[in-house]
Design an enzyme around this catalytic site. Structure first.
Site, PDB file in Angstrom:
ATOM      1  N   ASN A  11       1.021  -0.959   0.203  1.00  0.00           N
ATOM      2  CA  ASN A  11       0.218  -0.017  -0.067  1.00  0.00           C
ATOM      3  C   ASN A  11       0.942   1.142   0.135  1.00  0.00           C
ATOM      4  OD1 ASN A  11      -1.934   2.152   0.760  1.00  0.00           O
ATOM      5  ND2 ASN A  11      -2.008   1.494   2.578  1.00  0.00           N
ATOM      6  N   LYS A  13      -0.013   4.166  -0.219  1.00  0.00           N
ATOM      7  CA  LYS A  13      -0.619   4.975   0.143  1.00  0.00           C
ATOM      8  C   LYS A  13      -0.580   6.756  -0.377  1.00  0.00           C
ATOM      9  CE  LYS A  13       0.496   3.314   4.721  1.00  0.00           C
ATOM     10  NZ  LYS A  13       0.999   3.442   6.535  1.00  0.00           N
ATOM     11  N   HIS A  98      -9.305   1.400   5.050  1.00  0.00           N
ATOM     12  CA  HIS A  98      -7.924   1.284   5.883  1.00  0.00           C
ATOM     13  C   HIS A  98      -8.831   2.529   6.929  1.00  0.00           C
ATOM     14  CE1 HIS A  98      -3.799   2.454   6.492  1.00  0.00           C
ATOM     15  NE2 HIS A  98      -3.468   1.277   5.677  1.00  0.00           N
ATOM     16  N   GLU A 100      -6.108   4.590   8.090  1.00  0.00           N
ATOM     17  CA  GLU A 100      -6.223   6.049   7.653  1.00  0.00           C
ATOM     18  C   GLU A 100      -7.423   6.806   7.096  1.00  0.00           C
ATOM     19  OE1 GLU A 100      -2.511   5.667   5.778  1.00  0.00           O
ATOM     20  OE2 GLU A 100      -1.929   4.835   7.885  1.00  0.00           O
ATOM     21  N   GLU A 168      -5.350  -4.629  10.568  1.00  0.00           N
ATOM     22  CA  GLU A 168      -4.170  -4.001  10.899  1.00  0.00           C
ATOM     23  C   GLU A 168      -4.295  -3.072  12.261  1.00  0.00           C
ATOM     24  OE1 GLU A 168      -2.324  -2.841   6.590  1.00  0.00           O
ATOM     25  OE2 GLU A 168      -3.782  -1.487   7.015  1.00  0.00           O
ATOM     26  N   GLY A 174       3.039   2.072  10.440  1.00  0.00           N
ATOM     27  CA  GLY A 174       3.569   3.181  10.559  1.00  0.00           C
ATOM     28  C   GLY A 174       4.764   4.079  11.953  1.00  0.00           C
ATOM     29  N   SER A 214       3.598  -2.052  10.415  1.00  0.00           N
ATOM     30  CA  SER A 214       5.022  -2.380  10.166  1.00  0.00           C
ATOM     31  C   SER A 214       5.885  -3.253  10.404  1.00  0.00           C
ATOM     32  CB  SER A 214       5.400  -2.311  11.938  1.00  0.00           C
ATOM     33  OG  SER A 214       5.478  -0.446  12.550  1.00  0.00           O
TER      34      SER A 214
HETATM   35  C1  PEP Z   1      -0.638  -0.101   6.353  1.00  0.00           C
HETATM   36  O1  PEP Z   1      -1.323   1.346   6.639  1.00  0.00           O
HETATM   37  O2  PEP Z   1      -1.806  -0.540   5.765  1.00  0.00           O
HETATM   38  C2  PEP Z   1       0.996  -0.324   7.054  1.00  0.00           C
HETATM   39  C3  PEP Z   1       0.735  -1.447   6.990  1.00  0.00           C
HETATM   40  O3  PEP Z   1       1.650   0.477   6.819  1.00  0.00           O
HETATM   41  P1  PEP Z   1       3.117   0.142   7.773  1.00  0.00           P
HETATM   42  O4  PEP Z   1       3.423  -1.327   7.175  1.00  0.00           O
HETATM   43  O5  PEP Z   1       3.944   1.537   7.061  1.00  0.00           O
HETATM   44  O6  PEP Z   1       2.826   0.014   9.070  1.00  0.00           O
END
Ligand code: PEP
Length: 257
Positions: A11, A13, A98, A100, A168, A174, A214
């Site tokens: 992703n 983003k 998601h 976000e 998630e 992040g 992460s």
């Molecule tokens: C995400 O937002 O889908 C995600 C998994 O981000 P990150 O791997 O950067 O934590």
């Protein structure tokens, strides 16, 4: 029960300009030189890059996904993009719900459910994201939150063939923090159980449940071989082909747990 083929989805983003497409070309080349047939691979760039990404990925096995869609097919919704438009641009999947988007845009489970239905209408796979916040995690409310999100966000029409669920934890996105493999196993087992109640055991047993938050080359093997984890949704580490490939590569037979 037949084994579920994992999926590693990146992703991007709100990251990626024309120059970033070189990473997609590099990933394609790397996977052509050293394929990892044990897993499916998908990249979800921003909508502005979908058409160019589709050209770069044409003829490869790398799937193309989008990051969001509007529930309706067309109409007066300035700035929004429908699932049909994403399919037209070359996507075969779309992320919905998601965290976000839930946080930045106040998206509710009802809206996420409508977006998943829009994905099905357009022939796209819906990657439905769920996950608890840090406060909910601290309060021990994780499983209640996930049950509520699954009940609200996963349409009755969801099937293993048209839906992927991504767990998630918001506090892991992040942040460099991750749940322990034991916690991931407990949560993923719980999610599969709730999906069984909602959709029946046959669909639940065949549905991919991705872990996201992460995931990096350094922790991928410990997170991705946990029971009921069928792949990863990767944010930051999907932006560089070398890092993303290193995560994909843990699935090569014999290199994992
Ligand atoms: C995400 O937002 O889908 C995600 C998994 O981000 P990150 O791997 O950067 O934590």
């Amino acid at each position: 029960m037949t084994a579920i083929k994992p999926l590693v989805a990146g992703n991007w983003k709100m990251n990626g300009l024309d120059s970033s497409l070189a990473e997609l070309g590099a990933l394609r080349e790397r996977l052509a030189e050293a394929p990892v047939p044990e897993t499916d691979v998908m990249v979800c760039p921003p909508a502005t890059l979908l058409t160019r990404a589709a050209e770069i990925l044409a003829g490869s096995d790398i799937e193309l996904g989008a990051q969001d869609c509007h529930p309706l097919a067309s109409g007066p919704h300035t700035g929004d993009i429908s699932a049909e438009m994403l399919a037209d641009a070359g996507a075969t999947a779309v992320i919905v719900g998601h965290s976000e988007r839930r946080i930045d845009h106040g998206e509710t489970d009802t809206l996420v459910n409508a977006k998943a239905l829009a994905a099905y209408r357009a022939g796209l796979t819906a990657i439905i994201c769920i996950g608890e916040t840090e406060a909910e995690h601290r309060d021990g409310a994780t499983l209640d939150v996930l049950r509520r999100q699954l009940q609200g966000s996963v349409p009755e029409e969801a099937r293993a063939a048209n839906t992927v669920v991504a767990y998630e934890p918001v506090w892991a996105i992040g942040s460099g923090l991750t749940p322990t493999p034991v916690d991931v196993a407990e949560v993923h087992g719980f999610i599969r159980g709730v999906l069984g109640q909602l959709l029946g055991d046959a669909q639940s047993g065949a549905m991919r449940i991705l872990y996201g938050g992460s995931v990096k080359p350094a922790n991928a093997a410990e997170l991705l071989f946990v029971p009921d984890v069928n792949g990863a949704l990767v944010g930051g580490a999907s932006l560089k082909a070398s890092d993303f490939y290193a995560i994909i590569e843990v699935y090569r037979a014999g290199t994992g747990a």
